[in-house]
Scaffold this active site. Structure first.
Site, PDB file in Angstrom:
ATOM      1  N   ASN A  23       0.813  -1.209   0.000  1.00 33.79           N
ATOM      2  CA  ASN A  23       0.000   0.000   0.000  1.00 33.79           C
ATOM      3  C   ASN A  23       0.853   1.269   0.000  1.00 33.79           C
ATOM      4  O   ASN A  23       0.442   2.288  -0.546  1.00 33.79           O
ATOM      5  CB  ASN A  23      -0.957  -0.003   1.189  1.00 33.79           C
ATOM      6  CG  ASN A  23      -2.046  -1.053   1.037  1.00 33.79           C
ATOM      7  OD1 ASN A  23      -2.326  -1.509  -0.065  1.00 33.79           O
ATOM      8  ND2 ASN A  23      -2.656  -1.450   2.142  1.00 33.79           N
ATOM      9  N   ASP A 121      -9.848  -5.571  -5.709  1.00 31.22           N
ATOM     10  CA  ASP A 121     -10.625  -6.594  -5.027  1.00 31.22           C
ATOM     11  C   ASP A 121     -12.120  -6.322  -5.118  1.00 31.22           C
ATOM     12  O   ASP A 121     -12.565  -5.177  -5.054  1.00 31.22           O
ATOM     13  CB  ASP A 121     -10.251  -6.648  -3.534  1.00 31.22           C
ATOM     14  CG  ASP A 121      -8.873  -7.233  -3.321  1.00 31.22           C
ATOM     15  OD1 ASP A 121      -8.489  -8.099  -4.114  1.00 31.22           O
ATOM     16  OD2 ASP A 121      -8.199  -6.830  -2.360  1.00 31.22           O
TER      17      ASP A 121
END
Length: 436
Positions: A23, A121
């Site tokens: 991230n 996702d």
């Protein structure tokens, strides 16, 4: 589509070093677009999502040189901004959620930024409003092609600093706004800003390039715009989600594992949350040592004796990316746990696969599940399953490594999106896992 075959019920032992944080890397890599100077980045994880972003940057005209394992040099001195309007970009950018963060740097430096509706996702609605409302506050004009699901912002006369209160403490939204604001004219204040370690890292990197950002680590950022940014060298933190994954793996498989170089000071509530599940972990320098839990682990109830609730929250609260791991670890705890996933309404929908393996889980609604731990008195059973997203995928892999028999996990590209060479690294500590 590849598969993993996993023989479960084997105790592991050894040391494992976490990869660079996915991230953080997504933000840091986009920031190279803010300067024509060379930027050196170390500890970049070798995973699908990051490699896709590096390819995208290359197609935008960024000069990229790999200088070692996880180390790259980037130079964005000949960016081809026209590439943003090609069909190739629409396809490429749409396959990666992190691609949204190229918009802020491009808007700030070149006066325009476009992006197709990003992928990622399938864990529920993930709004982009925070990003674009921030750009609009800075003076950009927004346009959206509904037919092509194509977003754009333009500011041909440049951006102007503004005061803004974000409607949610979005990590990627805050990163995008900060990257746009560093080259805006005047002062920008961002209140209700995300303050995760990865966002702090981005701000520190930008400051080392010549930006003027204060309030780093708080939810109120002040940015004084500058005319241009220079180059720098930056090292990415270890991935806290992978660290949490290894803690869960050690507990579920009754393994003695040392997690190396974890950057303890940036882990927040992660160690204490696992301790609430009864898991023993020790700080040894900057490592985490987890002994083999041969007698299992017992959940600590709340002070008044009520059921332990573990919920996600913006930093410094518990990260939503580890709730799937906590849930699977709770299936073998002594005691009950309520898992409350507040941010995403589809992230708990993988629990049916754990129930098929013999776990006792009651899904209350899309956001909450009660887990009744087995206390290792009933081992999970091997099965065939498919990985729906990155975090559910690693949770199912942990379940398979603890289960009786040989499990098969399909759609493992989802796991590879977030975890570097995971099968090799698990085999190094004794796991029986084969990629086919």
């Amino acid at each position: 589509m590849g598969i993993f075959k996993i023989e479960g019920g084997i105790s592991l032992k050894g040391e494992i070093t976490p990869q660079g944080a996915k991230n953080e890397a997504l933000q840091i890599l986009c920031a190279v677009l803010l300067t024509p100077k060379k930027v050196i980045i170390n500890n970049i994880p070798d995973i699908i999502d990051i490699n896709k972003l590096i390819t995208l940057l290359g197609n935008l005209g960024v000069k990229i040189q790999k200088t070692g394992s996880g180390s790259y040099t980037f130079q964005a001195d000949e960016v081809n901004i026209q590439y943003l309007e090609t069909e190739a970009f629409k396809k490429e950018g749409g396959s990666l959620r992190g691609s949204i963060m190229i918009v802020g740097p491009l808007l700030a430096r070149f006066g325009k930024g476009y992006i197709p509706k990003p992928g990622g996702d399938k864990i529920g609605r993930r709004r982009l409003d925070t990003h674009f409302e921030g750009f609009i506050n800075l003076g950009a004009k927004f346009r959206y092609n509904r037919e092509d699901h194509f977003y754009g912002v333009e500011a041909p006369k440049g951006l102007k600093g503004a005061d803004m209160l974000l409607d949610e403490a979005s990590v990627t939204g805050t990163a995008n706004i900060v990257m746009a604001a560093v080259l805006a004219k005047g002062k920008t204040t961002v209140y209700n800003a995300a303050c995760e370690p990865y966002l702090q890292q981005l701000c520190k990197m930008l400051n080392s390039m010549g930006a003027k950002i204060t309030g780093v680590g708080s939810n109120l950022l002040t940015i004084e715009g500058v005319e241009s940014l220079g180059g720098c060298e930056h090292r990415i933190l270890p991935d806290m989600i992978e660290i949490g994954s290894w803690i869960g793996l050690a507990a579920m498989t009754k393994s003695e594992i040392t997690i190396k170089d974890v950057s303890w000071d940036n882990l927040g509530l992660i160690p204490n949350t696992f301790r609430k599940l009864g898991i023993t972990l020790e700080r040894r320098g900057d490592d985490i040592y987890i002994p083999a839990h041969v007698d299992g682990y017992e959940v600590k109830t709340d002070i008044d004796g009520s059921i332990l609730t573990i919920a996600d929250a913006p930093w410094p609260g518990f990260t939503p990316d580890l709730l799937s791991i906590v849930l699977v670890v709770a299936t073998q705890a002594k005691g009950d746990v309520l898992i409350h996933q507040k941010m995403f309404e589809s992230r708990l929908f993988f629990v049916d696969k754990l129930i098929d393996m013999g776990a006792k889980i009651m899904l209350c609604d899309p956001h909450r599940a009660v887990v009744m731990g087995h206390d290792f008195k009933s081992q999970l059973k091997a099965t065939t399953m498919s990985s729906p997203d990155i975090r559910a995928g690693i949770s199912l892999l942990i379940a398979a490594l603890s289960a009786k028999g040989t499990s098969t996990i399909q759609n493992i590209e989802q796991i590879d999106r977030g975890y570097e060479r995971i099968d090799e690294r698990l085999r190094a500590i004794g796991a029986n896992i084969v990629r086919a």
